[in-house]
Scaffold this motif. Structure first.
Motif, PDB file in Angstrom:
ATOM      1  N   LEU A 133       0.861  -1.174   0.000  1.00  0.00           N
ATOM      2  CA  LEU A 133       0.000   0.000   0.000  1.00  0.00           C
ATOM      3  C   LEU A 133       0.895   1.221   0.000  1.00  0.00           C
ATOM      4  CD1 LEU A 133      -2.578  -1.101   2.707  1.00  0.00           C
ATOM      5  CD2 LEU A 133      -2.863  -1.175   0.238  1.00  0.00           C
ATOM      6  N   LEU A 134       0.473   2.275  -0.685  1.00  0.00           N
ATOM      7  CA  LEU A 134       1.269   3.494  -0.787  1.00  0.00           C
ATOM      8  C   LEU A 134       0.591   4.630  -0.041  1.00  0.00           C
ATOM      9  CD1 LEU A 134       1.970   3.313  -4.605  1.00  0.00           C
ATOM     10  CD2 LEU A 134       3.588   2.814  -2.773  1.00  0.00           C
ATOM     11  N   ASN A 135       1.401   5.563   0.454  1.00  0.00           N
ATOM     12  CA  ASN A 135       0.898   6.789   1.099  1.00  0.00           C
ATOM     13  C   ASN A 135      -0.131   6.470   2.181  1.00  0.00           C
ATOM     14  OD1 ASN A 135       2.450   8.265  -0.812  1.00  0.00           O
ATOM     15  ND2 ASN A 135       0.804   7.980  -2.277  1.00  0.00           N
ATOM     16  N   VAL A 136       0.270   5.656   3.108  1.00  0.00           N
ATOM     17  CA  VAL A 136      -0.623   5.186   4.160  1.00  0.00           C
ATOM     18  C   VAL A 136      -0.663   6.204   5.290  1.00  0.00           C
ATOM     19  CG1 VAL A 136      -1.068   3.326   5.804  1.00  0.00           C
ATOM     20  CG2 VAL A 136      -0.021   2.806   3.582  1.00  0.00           C
ATOM     21  N   SER A 137      -1.864   6.609   5.678  1.00  0.00           N
ATOM     22  CA  SER A 137      -2.010   7.497   6.833  1.00  0.00           C
ATOM     23  C   SER A 137      -3.202   7.014   7.658  1.00  0.00           C
ATOM     24  CB  SER A 137      -2.190   8.957   6.406  1.00  0.00           C
ATOM     25  OG  SER A 137      -3.300   9.101   5.580  1.00  0.00           O
ATOM     26  N   TYR A 138      -2.907   6.699   8.915  1.00  0.00           N
ATOM     27  CA  TYR A 138      -3.921   6.166   9.819  1.00  0.00           C
ATOM     28  C   TYR A 138      -4.781   7.299  10.355  1.00  0.00           C
ATOM     29  CZ  TYR A 138      -1.704   1.654   9.541  1.00  0.00           C
ATOM     30  OH  TYR A 138      -1.209   0.462   9.074  1.00  0.00           O
ATOM     31  N   LEU A 139      -6.063   7.033  10.501  1.00  0.00           N
ATOM     32  CA  LEU A 139      -7.009   8.050  10.921  1.00  0.00           C
ATOM     33  C   LEU A 139      -6.907   8.359  12.410  1.00  0.00           C
ATOM     34  CD1 LEU A 139      -9.062   9.614   9.280  1.00  0.00           C
ATOM     35  CD2 LEU A 139     -10.802   7.995   9.987  1.00  0.00           C
ATOM     36  N   ASP A 140      -6.551   7.362  13.217  1.00  0.00           N
ATOM     37  CA  ASP A 140      -6.540   7.551  14.671  1.00  0.00           C
ATOM     38  C   ASP A 140      -5.188   7.985  15.229  1.00  0.00           C
ATOM     39  OD1 ASP A 140      -5.199   5.198  14.216  1.00  0.00           O
ATOM     40  OD2 ASP A 140      -6.202   4.073  15.794  1.00  0.00           O
ATOM     41  N   SER A 141      -4.236   8.244  14.362  1.00  0.00           N
ATOM     42  CA  SER A 141      -2.919   8.690  14.833  1.00  0.00           C
ATOM     43  C   SER A 141      -2.290   9.580  13.775  1.00  0.00           C
ATOM     44  CB  SER A 141      -2.011   7.488  15.124  1.00  0.00           C
ATOM     45  OG  SER A 141      -1.652   6.847  13.922  1.00  0.00           O
ATOM     46  N   LYS A 142      -1.152  10.087  14.076  1.00  0.00           N
ATOM     47  CA  LYS A 142      -0.445  10.944  13.125  1.00  0.00           C
ATOM     48  C   LYS A 142       0.584  10.149  12.326  1.00  0.00           C
ATOM     49  CE  LYS A 142      -1.147  15.236  15.542  1.00  0.00           C
ATOM     50  NZ  LYS A 142      -2.210  15.757  14.743  1.00  0.00           N
ATOM     51  N   ILE A 143       0.450   8.837  12.336  1.00  0.00           N
ATOM     52  CA  ILE A 143       1.384   7.987  11.607  1.00  0.00           C
ATOM     53  C   ILE A 143       1.071   8.055  10.117  1.00  0.00           C
ATOM     54  CG2 ILE A 143       2.165   5.627  11.214  1.00  0.00           C
ATOM     55  CD1 ILE A 143       1.612   5.065  14.153  1.00  0.00           C
ATOM     56  N   ALA A 144       2.084   8.400   9.350  1.00  0.00           N
ATOM     57  CA  ALA A 144       1.986   8.413   7.892  1.00  0.00           C
ATOM     58  C   ALA A 144       3.215   7.694   7.347  1.00  0.00           C
ATOM     59  CB  ALA A 144       1.915   9.831   7.367  1.00  0.00           C
ATOM     60  N   LEU A 145       2.974   6.726   6.499  1.00  0.00           N
ATOM     61  CA  LEU A 145       4.059   5.922   5.942  1.00  0.00           C
ATOM     62  C   LEU A 145       4.047   6.000   4.422  1.00  0.00           C
ATOM     63  CD1 LEU A 145       3.373   2.781   8.155  1.00  0.00           C
ATOM     64  CD2 LEU A 145       5.181   4.466   8.509  1.00  0.00           C
TER      65      LEU A 145
END
Length: 167
Positions: A133-145
């Motif tokens: 998966l590309l440009n992953v950003s979780y909704l419940d945290s500020k984690i972006a990969l």
């Protein structure tokens, strides 16, 4: 839905309808991101790498291990992305008076129709799909990969379409 089905869904939402509507002269169409769910986690991610919104790019490397991107060819019938393009065009766009602008501007209807269309194909013909998966950003945290690698059996559930821009 598995990752290959998710790729078909993302291609349907972000390429086929928008490309057709822009060709028909519609401007300022929204761009959508799919909100996914996996193991009770909500996140945004791309299953495909797009160039200019319409060309799918695949990751390659030279014999010297230098990475580069190459356009996914549209030449083979019954293979991705031609199989889903042909299905959508015959179902929605091949009619003389068909104009799916109302469908495209209603995110709920667009998501439902795109899921239905992607799942209605008899077979999925995506050779050597990249399991990431590309440009992953979780909704419940500020984690972006920038990416995450997943296994072949990775399951995603599309939850919603979120408008991210108007062209």
């Amino acid at each position: 839905m598995n990752l290959v089905e998710a790729k078909y869904l993302e291609y349907t939402v972000n390429v086929i309808f928008k490309e057709f509507l822009e060709y028909k002269g519609h401007e300022n169409l929204p761009t959508y991101k799919i909100l996914w769910k996996h193991n009770d986690k909500l996140f945004f991610a791309n299953t495909l790498n797009f160039e200019n919104n319409y060309t799918v790019m695949i990751n390659k490397s030279t014999p010297d291990s230098i990475p580069y991107y190459e356009k996914l060819p549209l030449v083979e019938n019954e293979k991705f992305p031609n199989d889903i393009r042909e299905f959508i065009f015959s179902k929605y766009l091949g009619k003389p008076f068909a104009n799916p602008i109302n469908l495209y501007n209603d995110p709920l209807a667009l998501l439902k129709e795109s899921i239905s269309s992607a799942k209605s194909l008899d077979k999925f013909h995506l050779d050597n799909p990249e399991y990431r998966l590309l440009n992953v950003s979780y909704l419940d945290s500020k984690i972006a990969l920038p990416f995450i690698l997943v296994d072949k059996d990775f399951e995603l559930e599309p939850v919603s379409l979120i408008e991210v821009s108007k062209n």
